[in-house]
Design a protein around this motif. Structure first.
Motif, PDB file in Angstrom:
ATOM      1  N   GLY A  77      37.989  42.484  51.080  1.00 40.82           N
ATOM      2  CA  GLY A  77      37.514  43.153  49.864  1.00 40.82           C
ATOM      3  C   GLY A  77      36.236  43.939  50.092  1.00 40.82           C
ATOM      4  N   ASP A  78      35.283  43.335  50.786  1.00 37.56           N
ATOM      5  CA  ASP A  78      34.021  44.032  51.060  1.00 37.56           C
ATOM      6  C   ASP A  78      34.241  45.269  51.921  1.00 37.56           C
ATOM      7  N   GLN A  79      35.141  45.158  52.878  1.00 35.26           N
ATOM      8  CA  GLN A  79      35.425  46.316  53.719  1.00 35.26           C
ATOM      9  C   GLN A  79      36.070  47.433  52.890  1.00 35.26           C
ATOM     10  N   LEU A  80      36.975  47.071  52.004  1.00 33.67           N
ATOM     11  CA  LEU A  80      37.600  48.077  51.140  1.00 33.67           C
ATOM     12  C   LEU A  80      36.555  48.761  50.258  1.00 33.67           C
ATOM     13  N   ILE A  81      35.572  47.997  49.783  1.00 38.27           N
ATOM     14  CA  ILE A  81      34.486  48.596  48.996  1.00 38.27           C
ATOM     15  C   ILE A  81      33.744  49.618  49.859  1.00 38.27           C
ATOM     16  N   SER A  82      33.423  49.237  51.087  1.00 36.56           N
ATOM     17  CA  SER A  82      32.669  50.154  51.946  1.00 36.56           C
ATOM     18  C   SER A  82      33.460  51.428  52.246  1.00 36.56           C
ATOM     19  N   MET A  83      34.779  51.339  52.139  1.00 37.67           N
ATOM     20  CA  MET A  83      35.639  52.505  52.367  1.00 37.67           C
ATOM     21  C   MET A  83      35.929  53.247  51.059  1.00 37.67           C
ATOM     22  N   GLU A  84      35.307  52.794  49.977  1.00 38.80           N
ATOM     23  CA  GLU A  84      35.455  53.366  48.631  1.00 38.80           C
ATOM     24  C   GLU A  84      36.883  53.270  48.115  1.00 38.80           C
ATOM     25  N   ARG A  85      37.585  52.255  48.546  1.00 38.13           N
ATOM     26  CA  ARG A  85      38.940  51.970  48.055  1.00 38.13           C
ATOM     27  C   ARG A  85      38.800  50.863  47.003  1.00 38.13           C
ATOM     28  N   TYR A  86      38.198  51.237  45.887  1.00 37.72           N
ATOM     29  CA  TYR A  86      37.771  50.264  44.886  1.00 37.72           C
ATOM     30  C   TYR A  86      38.922  49.522  44.225  1.00 37.72           C
ATOM     31  N   ASN A  87      39.998  50.215  43.887  1.00 39.66           N
ATOM     32  CA  ASN A  87      41.121  49.529  43.239  1.00 39.66           C
ATOM     33  C   ASN A  87      41.745  48.491  44.166  1.00 39.66           C
ATOM     34  N   ASP A  88      41.898  48.835  45.440  1.00 45.58           N
ATOM     35  CA  ASP A  88      42.412  47.870  46.415  1.00 45.58           C
ATOM     36  C   ASP A  88      41.450  46.693  46.550  1.00 45.58           C
ATOM     37  N   ALA A  89      40.159  46.984  46.551  1.00 45.11           N
ATOM     38  CA  ALA A  89      39.147  45.929  46.660  1.00 45.11           C
ATOM     39  C   ALA A  89      39.212  44.985  45.460  1.00 45.11           C
ATOM     40  N   ILE A  90      39.379  45.538  44.269  1.00 49.80           N
ATOM     41  CA  ILE A  90      39.470  44.700  43.062  1.00 49.80           C
ATOM     42  C   ILE A  90      40.641  43.742  43.179  1.00 49.80           C
ATOM     43  N   LEU A  91      41.788  44.251  43.581  1.00 48.85           N
ATOM     44  CA  LEU A  91      42.966  43.383  43.718  1.00 48.85           C
ATOM     45  C   LEU A  91      42.725  42.292  44.752  1.00 48.85           C
ATOM     46  N   GLU A  92      42.117  42.647  45.854  1.00 50.15           N
ATOM     47  CA  GLU A  92      41.829  41.674  46.918  1.00 50.15           C
ATOM     48  C   GLU A  92      40.835  40.622  46.432  1.00 50.15           C
ATOM     49  N   LEU A  93      39.787  41.058  45.776  1.00 49.57           N
ATOM     50  CA  LEU A  93      38.748  40.136  45.341  1.00 49.57           C
ATOM     51  C   LEU A  93      39.190  39.260  44.170  1.00 49.57           C
ATOM     52  N   GLN A  94      40.098  39.758  43.344  1.00 43.86           N
ATOM     53  CA  GLN A  94      40.670  38.893  42.306  1.00 43.86           C
ATOM     54  C   GLN A  94      41.433  37.745  42.958  1.00 43.86           C
ATOM     55  N   LYS A  95      42.081  38.036  44.071  1.00 41.26           N
ATOM     56  CA  LYS A  95      42.770  36.987  44.829  1.00 41.26           C
ATOM     57  C   LYS A  95      41.745  35.971  45.345  1.00 41.26           C
ATOM     58  N   ALA A  96      40.620  36.440  45.840  1.00 38.00           N
ATOM     59  CA  ALA A  96      39.571  35.544  46.336  1.00 38.00           C
ATOM     60  C   ALA A  96      39.046  34.640  45.226  1.00 38.00           C
ATOM     61  N   VAL A  97      38.892  35.182  44.022  1.00 33.19           N
ATOM     62  CA  VAL A  97      38.430  34.371  42.891  1.00 33.19           C
ATOM     63  C   VAL A  97      39.439  33.268  42.592  1.00 33.19           C
ATOM     64  N   ARG A  98      40.725  33.593  42.673  1.00 32.05           N
ATOM     65  CA  ARG A  98      41.753  32.571  42.413  1.00 32.05           C
ATOM     66  C   ARG A  98      41.740  31.475  43.478  1.00 32.05           C
ATOM     67  N   VAL A  99      41.446  31.848  44.712  1.00 25.33           N
ATOM     68  CA  VAL A  99      41.447  30.883  45.811  1.00 25.33           C
ATOM     69  C   VAL A  99      40.213  29.988  45.749  1.00 25.33           C
ATOM     70  N   GLY A 100      39.071  30.567  45.483  1.00 23.20           N
ATOM     71  CA  GLY A 100      37.844  29.770  45.457  1.00 23.20           C
ATOM     72  C   GLY A 100      36.679  30.567  44.932  1.00 23.20           C
ATOM     73  N   PRO A 101      36.520  30.616  43.615  1.00 23.73           N
ATOM     74  CA  PRO A 101      35.450  31.430  43.042  1.00 23.73           C
ATOM     75  C   PRO A 101      34.080  30.987  43.563  1.00 23.73           C
ATOM     76  N   ASN A 102      33.261  31.961  43.917  1.00 24.25           N
ATOM     77  CA  ASN A 102      31.908  31.666  44.391  1.00 24.25           C
ATOM     78  C   ASN A 102      31.007  32.859  44.107  1.00 24.25           C
ATOM     79  N   SER A 103      29.736  32.659  44.311  1.00 22.87           N
ATOM     80  CA  SER A 103      28.736  33.672  43.982  1.00 22.87           C
ATOM     81  C   SER A 103      28.976  34.998  44.686  1.00 22.87           C
ATOM     82  N   PHE A 104      29.268  34.949  45.987  1.00 24.80           N
ATOM     83  CA  PHE A 104      29.446  36.179  46.753  1.00 24.80           C
ATOM     84  C   PHE A 104      30.696  36.936  46.319  1.00 24.80           C
TER      85      PHE A 104
END
Length: 158
Positions: A77-104
């Motif tokens: 997700g962070d790499q996608l953000i750095s590549m300005e692929r924000y929609n892809d990053a959102i989908l990836e990071l929503q998956k991360a929240v489901r797996v284990g929500p955390n501050s980062f």
């Protein structure tokens, strides 16, 4: 590497790290931690003009090998953000929240929403990051991350 000021020294150190990680992968090609570390090593090269797609591929390989590890998902997700692929990053990071929500993860998700100009959800996730960091901030360990989230949230359009 983080403390080194000499660009040529950074390049040399990074090349050595990448070489070592690739040697480990030759023996352990299915080790997700090594793939993740390779993605991180490639980040230094990408800052110096390297190919961000190579970094993304390493993070994705780590995630593929261990799909329920929020750290690996967050790396993608962070790499996608750095590549300005924000929609892809959102989908990836929503998956991360489901797996284990955390501050980062909340901070990264807020940054992805900011990049996608979805400011109400960016604010919500900045606040979640601030709250989460604050709840674990005994001794001020997360002061810098809290300040970063506060500053980024304050800079959003009203």
């Amino acid at each position: 590497i983080r403390n080194e000021k000499d660009i040529e020294k950074v390049k040399q150190l990074d090349a050595e790290i990448v070489t070592e990680l690739k040697a480990v992968l030759a023996e352990q090609p299915n080790n997700p931690r090594v793939w993740y570390e390779l993605g991180s090593a490639y980040s230094w090269i990408s800052l110096l003009g390297g190919d961000p797609e190579v970094q993304l591929a390493a993070y994705q390989k780590a995630e593929f090998l261990e799909p329920n590890n929020f750290m690996y998902i967050n790396g993608v997700g962070d790499q996608l953000i750095s590549m300005e692929r924000y929609n892809d990053a959102i989908l990836e990071l929503q998956k991360a929240v489901r797996v284990g929500p955390n501050s980062f993860t909340y901070l990264s998700l807020a940054q992805a929403y900011r990049g996608a100009k979805i400011y109400d959800l960016a604010k919500q996730n900045y606040q979640k990051a601030i709250d989460n960091f604050s709840s674990h901030n005994d001794g001020g360990k997360w002061d810098a991350q809290i300040l970063q989230a506060q500053q980024e949230m304050a800079s959003l359009p009203k």
